[in-house]
Design a protein around this motif. Structure first.
Motif, PDB file in Angstrom:
ATOM      1  N   GLN A 266     -33.879  15.819  30.821  1.00  0.00           N
ATOM      2  CA  GLN A 266     -33.460  17.142  31.286  1.00  0.00           C
ATOM      3  C   GLN A 266     -33.783  18.200  30.230  1.00  0.00           C
ATOM      4  OE1 GLN A 266     -29.364  17.305  32.438  1.00  0.00           O
ATOM      5  NE2 GLN A 266     -29.449  19.420  33.117  1.00  0.00           N
ATOM      6  N   HIS A 267     -33.535  17.859  28.968  1.00  0.00           N
ATOM      7  CA  HIS A 267     -33.833  18.792  27.879  1.00  0.00           C
ATOM      8  C   HIS A 267     -35.340  19.058  27.806  1.00  0.00           C
ATOM      9  CE1 HIS A 267     -33.154  20.883  24.092  1.00  0.00           C
ATOM     10  NE2 HIS A 267     -34.164  20.207  23.577  1.00  0.00           N
ATOM     11  N   PHE A 268     -36.137  18.007  27.987  1.00  0.00           N
ATOM     12  CA  PHE A 268     -37.595  18.136  27.964  1.00  0.00           C
ATOM     13  C   PHE A 268     -38.072  19.064  29.084  1.00  0.00           C
ATOM     14  CE2 PHE A 268     -41.631  16.643  29.821  1.00  0.00           C
ATOM     15  CZ  PHE A 268     -42.493  16.898  28.759  1.00  0.00           C
ATOM     16  N   VAL A 269     -37.558  18.846  30.298  1.00  0.00           N
ATOM     17  CA  VAL A 269     -37.952  19.670  31.442  1.00  0.00           C
ATOM     18  C   VAL A 269     -37.547  21.123  31.217  1.00  0.00           C
ATOM     19  CG1 VAL A 269     -37.561  20.103  33.906  1.00  0.00           C
ATOM     20  CG2 VAL A 269     -37.902  17.769  33.091  1.00  0.00           C
ATOM     21  N   ASP A 270     -36.305  21.346  30.768  1.00  0.00           N
ATOM     22  CA  ASP A 270     -35.835  22.717  30.527  1.00  0.00           C
ATOM     23  C   ASP A 270     -36.667  23.407  29.451  1.00  0.00           C
ATOM     24  OD1 ASP A 270     -33.898  22.559  32.438  1.00  0.00           O
ATOM     25  OD2 ASP A 270     -32.255  22.105  31.064  1.00  0.00           O
ATOM     26  N   ARG A 271     -37.051  22.654  28.419  1.00  0.00           N
ATOM     27  CA  ARG A 271     -37.867  23.235  27.343  1.00  0.00           C
ATOM     28  C   ARG A 271     -39.256  23.611  27.862  1.00  0.00           C
ATOM     29  NH1 ARG A 271     -37.652  19.303  24.132  1.00  0.00           N
ATOM     30  NH2 ARG A 271     -39.817  18.576  24.155  1.00  0.00           N
ATOM     31  N   MET A 272     -39.823  22.746  28.719  1.00  0.00           N
ATOM     32  CA  MET A 272     -41.142  23.033  29.284  1.00  0.00           C
ATOM     33  C   MET A 272     -41.100  24.250  30.212  1.00  0.00           C
ATOM     34  SD  MET A 272     -43.391  21.008  28.021  1.00  0.00           S
ATOM     35  CE  MET A 272     -42.475  21.197  26.480  1.00  0.00           C
ATOM     36  N   ILE A 273     -40.023  24.358  30.997  1.00  0.00           N
ATOM     37  CA  ILE A 273     -39.889  25.495  31.919  1.00  0.00           C
ATOM     38  C   ILE A 273     -39.869  26.810  31.147  1.00  0.00           C
ATOM     39  CG2 ILE A 273     -38.285  26.654  33.500  1.00  0.00           C
ATOM     40  CD1 ILE A 273     -37.548  23.905  34.597  1.00  0.00           C
TER      41      ILE A 273
END
Length: 422
Positions: A266-273
């Motif tokens: 989730q942290h990875f996805v939020d950072r990419m967004i």
């Protein structure tokens, strides 16, 4: 027309008793002494007892039957954040008008169309009637009333300004839902158009292109390279469509499951967004606005800053900001000013840090943060409107490449044949 409250209570008392069957909810229709048609709902032990009760009230019942349950139970009637916001606004309005809290809850429950919402409000009312505080009553429903809501209500009860806090919560939730709705609307439209374009392309490859391929065979001529590519893609789709569909479904399920279960993912996805052009800036501004408004609301309600930050972290809507706020909380807990702690995260714009510093110096932190929230909410609105304008030509390009390119590829051999004949 529904039965009066006194009659409903009389029926419940008459039919109640130790170890008796629980009451069932009945729907009824009838006419009163004036011949006026009436209908309503009322709990009763059985249909005969309800008919007798209706006759005592001067109503001749024509139909009494158990209310049918929804086909899928209570599915589709979840309690939405908008309903919680409306509930808060109703409570604040009635309490400010001098209506007792139990009566307010009784009135609100009676006006609910969502059965789950009605049941929850009735439970809250029953708990308060039984001696619980408002905080204790809503704490039994943590899904609907999150930690932030409970902390604000606790602070409002402690300070004796519950109605004011509920009014603040209602405004906060309304603003937050409006912000989320704006972002969802901006992202939903292009996603749906692209999905439809992909679906149309798949239908063309599976059903239309094979028909053209049969026609091309009769030409006996060599096909253009682009047409060969489309025909090869069509053959692949016809042979393996089920595998592609399965892979897509599994991919979606795995992604959603991982996003919900794995904090790291989730942290990875939020950072990419946050790194995506245009969209990332909107999400940055949205998180800043939510942080500022939530902190301002909790601080204004009298919640200590460290405790407020602990609650605010989960309301930012992005795990990158959530972790940053947790670090800020730790810094503030050991004595750092909030603006210094914000600066250390390197996430908050310079203007936000400076306005926070001014608010701390002037003793008006909540006022300054409200202004920050309003500014960044407006920034999000403007960016979303601009994004909608930018997305339209992009969508046209996508549709043109996917669908238009496929159509052109199918007609290229026909053009080539026409030129040869000519």
């Amino acid at each position: 027309m529904s039965i009066s409250r006194s009659a409903a209570k009389k029926t419940a008392i008459t039919s109640a008793g130790p170890r008796e069957n629980p009451l069932s909810l009945f729907v009824w229709e009838g006419v009163d002494k004036r011949g006026v048609k009436m209908k309503g709902e009322q709990p009763s032990k059985n249909a005969n007892m309800l008919r007798a009760e209706l006759r005592r009230q001067g109503i001749t019942p024509n139909m009494v039957k158990v209310k049918p349950k929804p086909l899928f139970g209570s599915a589709g009637h979840t309690i939405s954040p908008k309903e919680i916001a409306f509930f808060s606004r109703q409570m604040a309005t009635m309490m400010k008008s001098g209506v007792p809290i139990v009566t307010s809850l009784d009135i609100i429950a009676g006006g609910q169309k969502n059965p789950r919402m009605k049941k929850m409000v009735d439970q809250v009312r029953a708990d308060i009637e039984g001696g619980s505080s408002m905080t204790e009553a809503i704490s039994r429903h943590p899904v609907q009333f999150d930690e932030l809501y409970r902390n604000l209500v606790r602070a409002g009860e402690g300070a004796g300004v519950l109605e004011t806090v509920l009014d603040t919560i209602a405004s906060y939730k309304e603003n937050l839902e409006a912000l989320k709705g704006k972002i969802k609307k901006a992202l939903f439209y292009p996603a749906m158009v692209i999905a439809v374009a992909i679906l149309v392309s798949a239908i063309l490859l599976v059903f239309v292109v094979p028909q053209f391929e049969e026609t091309f065979k009769s030409f006996g001529a060599d096909l253009p390279a682009f047409t060969k590519l489309i025909v090869a893609a069509s053959r692949f789709m016809v042979a393996w469509w089920w595998a592609l569909l399965l892979i897509a479904l599994v991919g979606i399920v795995v992604t959603v499951f991982s996003f919900k279960r794995s904090p790291a993912f989730q942290h990875f996805v939020d950072r990419m967004i946050l790194k995506v052009p245009v969209v990332g800036q909107i999400m940055h501004n949205s998180s800043v606005a939510r942080f500022a408004r939530t902190t301002a609301v909790t601080f204004k309600a009298g919640v200590p800053l460290v405790e407020a930050l602990d609650t605010v972290a989960g309301a930012t809507g992005n795990t990158v900001y959530e972790k940053a706020v947790h670090r800020m909380r730790d810094d503030v807990a050991v004595g750092y000013p909030l603006n210094v702690a914000m600066k250390q995260t390197a996430l908050f714009p310079h203007m936000v840090v400076q306005m926070t510093a001014i608010g701390e110096e002037a003793g008006a932190l909540d006022t300054m943060l409200f202004k920050v929230a309003e500014y960044y909410e407006q920034e999000v609105n403007n960016a979303v409107d601009a994004l909608s304008s930018l997305i339209e030509p992009f969508i046209m390009v996508v549709i043109g490449v996917l669908v238009g390119g496929m159509v052109i590829g199918m007609y290229l051999p026909i053009f080539k044949l026409a030129m040869t004949v000519g």
